[in-house]
Design an enzyme around this catalytic site. Structure first.
Site, PDB file in Angstrom:
ATOM      1  N   LYS A  97      -6.349 -11.410  -1.247  1.00 27.52           N
ATOM      2  CA  LYS A  97      -6.441 -10.029  -1.733  1.00 27.52           C
ATOM      3  C   LYS A  97      -7.398  -9.906  -2.928  1.00 27.52           C
ATOM      4  O   LYS A  97      -7.948  -8.837  -3.182  1.00 27.52           O
ATOM      5  CB  LYS A  97      -5.042  -9.503  -2.086  1.00 27.52           C
ATOM      6  CG  LYS A  97      -4.147  -9.367  -0.843  1.00 27.52           C
ATOM      7  CD  LYS A  97      -2.696  -9.066  -1.197  1.00 27.52           C
ATOM      8  CE  LYS A  97      -1.841  -9.011   0.075  1.00 27.52           C
ATOM      9  NZ  LYS A  97      -0.396  -8.866  -0.216  1.00 27.52           N
ATOM     10  N   SER A 156      -1.881 -14.069   0.573  1.00 30.17           N
ATOM     11  CA  SER A 156      -2.217 -12.967  -0.347  1.00 30.17           C
ATOM     12  C   SER A 156      -3.220 -13.336  -1.425  1.00 30.17           C
ATOM     13  O   SER A 156      -3.688 -12.445  -2.142  1.00 30.17           O
ATOM     14  CB  SER A 156      -0.956 -12.414  -0.999  1.00 30.17           C
ATOM     15  OG  SER A 156      -0.238 -11.679  -0.042  1.00 30.17           O
TER      16      SER A 156
HETATM   17  N1  GLN Z   1       0.237 -11.977   5.247  1.00 29.91           N
HETATM   18  C1  GLN Z   1       1.366 -11.858   4.360  1.00 29.91           C
HETATM   19  C2  GLN Z   1       2.118 -10.582   4.627  1.00 29.91           C
HETATM   20  O1  GLN Z   1       1.510  -9.582   4.804  1.00 29.91           O
HETATM   21  C3  GLN Z   1       0.897 -11.922   2.958  1.00 29.91           C
HETATM   22  C4  GLN Z   1       2.025 -11.728   1.942  1.00 29.91           C
HETATM   23  C5  GLN Z   1       1.912 -12.620   0.752  1.00 29.91           C
HETATM   24  O2  GLN Z   1       1.218 -13.636   0.744  1.00 29.91           O
HETATM   25  N2  GLN Z   1       2.663 -12.288  -0.244  1.00 29.91           N
HETATM   26  O3  GLN Z   1       3.310 -10.546   4.662  1.00 29.91           O
END
Ligand code: GLN
Length: 309
Positions: A67, A64
């Protein structure tokens, strides 16, 4: 302030022997294979000094943390389209919450929970080959980190695609509400690949430098985003970067930061430092347990905290 190199070395040594290390994410089978014994940290200060300790050059799945870069790319293309789809409020819910999305008519609270990030990724690939979105994020990251070897780990992307039913549920629900434009499968593929980008703490700290410099990448001297946008991305990282533990993180550390379930955290001390930490064991909310502890220690010792006068 103590000597930064000794401080970072000391923190890494403490973390290396910490008995309680959290639980490695196992809902993505490929991530369950990573050893929780690892810890890395890199601090780059505003004057360009780079201090590293522990497993600073070991690549991990940024998950994440990607993001942030997807948001930067999408805002550069069409900021109005981004904010038409996703909000800017902390969710107070798990990163993959389904119930909140349904209760709020398919509009994700913010771009850092899964639903919001999938909606942002969809903007990058809409009407296009899904690989185009990932390609744009990867290009941005490589440029910011100054490293063309940064790549997607195909095994991690495949592993998540094979097990990512919650994300598929979120994406289909948003499609039903018109929040996703492209084919759901293509958008999800793009999202899983962006999460599966591998980076080391050193590469991540370098890629985050523009956020401590009001949007300017110190390597090129060019504006990645405007000063106002850099401030706002930092604001979102502080309020939403750790999901339902964002308040606790602000209380303990006091810096904008974004975590990922691979165990990485990118934290920004505006005007002072870009910091990357990594340790794969997670808290129940999915944030690196020792990464958070290390940042708390660093922020306490240096006085780096956005609430300091
Ligand atoms: N790829 C992970 C998911 O979608 C990312 C979530 C995260 O890093 N919090 O569950």
């Amino acid at each position: 302030m103590p000597d930064l190199a000794s401080l970072v070395t000391h923190i890494a040594a403490e973390m290396a022997k910490a008995p309680e290390r959290g639980r490695v994410a196992d809902y993505i089978p490929e991530l369950a294979k990573v050893s929780p014994a690892q810890f890395g940290m890199v601090v780059i200060t505003a004057d360009g000094c780079e201090v590293a300790a522990g497993d600073a050059d070991v690549a991990f799945s940024i998950q994440s943390v990607s993001k942030i870069f997807a948001l930067v790319e999408a805002l550069s293309r069409d900021a109005n389209a981004v904010w038409a789809r996703v909000g800017r409020e902390p969710s107070g819910s798990a990163f993959n919450s389904i119930v909140q999305l349904e209760a709020e008519g398919g509009r994700p609270r913010n771009p850092f929970i899964n639903a919001g990030a999938i909606a942002v990724t969809d903007l990058l690939s809409a009407g296009d080959d899904p690989r185009a979105g990932v390609g744009a994020i990867l290009r941005l990251i490589r440029q910011l980190a100054g490293d063309d070897d940064i790549a997607v780990d195909g095994a991690v992307a495949y592993s998540e695609a094979a097990s990512g039913h919650r994300n598929a549920a979120l994406a289909h629900f948003m499609k039903a509400h018109g929040v996703i434009a492209g084919p759901v499968e293509a958008t999800l593929s793009s999202y899983f690949h962006q999460c599966a980008i591998d980076m080391s703490c050193r590469q991540l700290a370098r890629a985050g430098r523009f956020l401590m410099h009001g949007g300017i990448d110190p390597a090129s001297g060019e504006a990645v985003v405007s000063p106002e946008r850099a401030r706002r991305i930092n604001a979102l990282m502080l309020t939403c970067g750790h999901y339902d533990a964002s308040g606790e993180f602000a209380f303990r550390v006091g810096l904008p930061a974004k975590s990922g379930v691979g165990g990485g955290i990118l934290a920004i001390a505006p005007g002072r430092a870009s910091i990357a930490v990594w340790s794969p064991g997670l808290s129940p909310q999915g944030n690196s347990l020792l990464g958070t502890a290390a940042l708390e220690h660093l922020a306490g010792a240096t006085g780096w905290n956005v609430f300091n006068p």
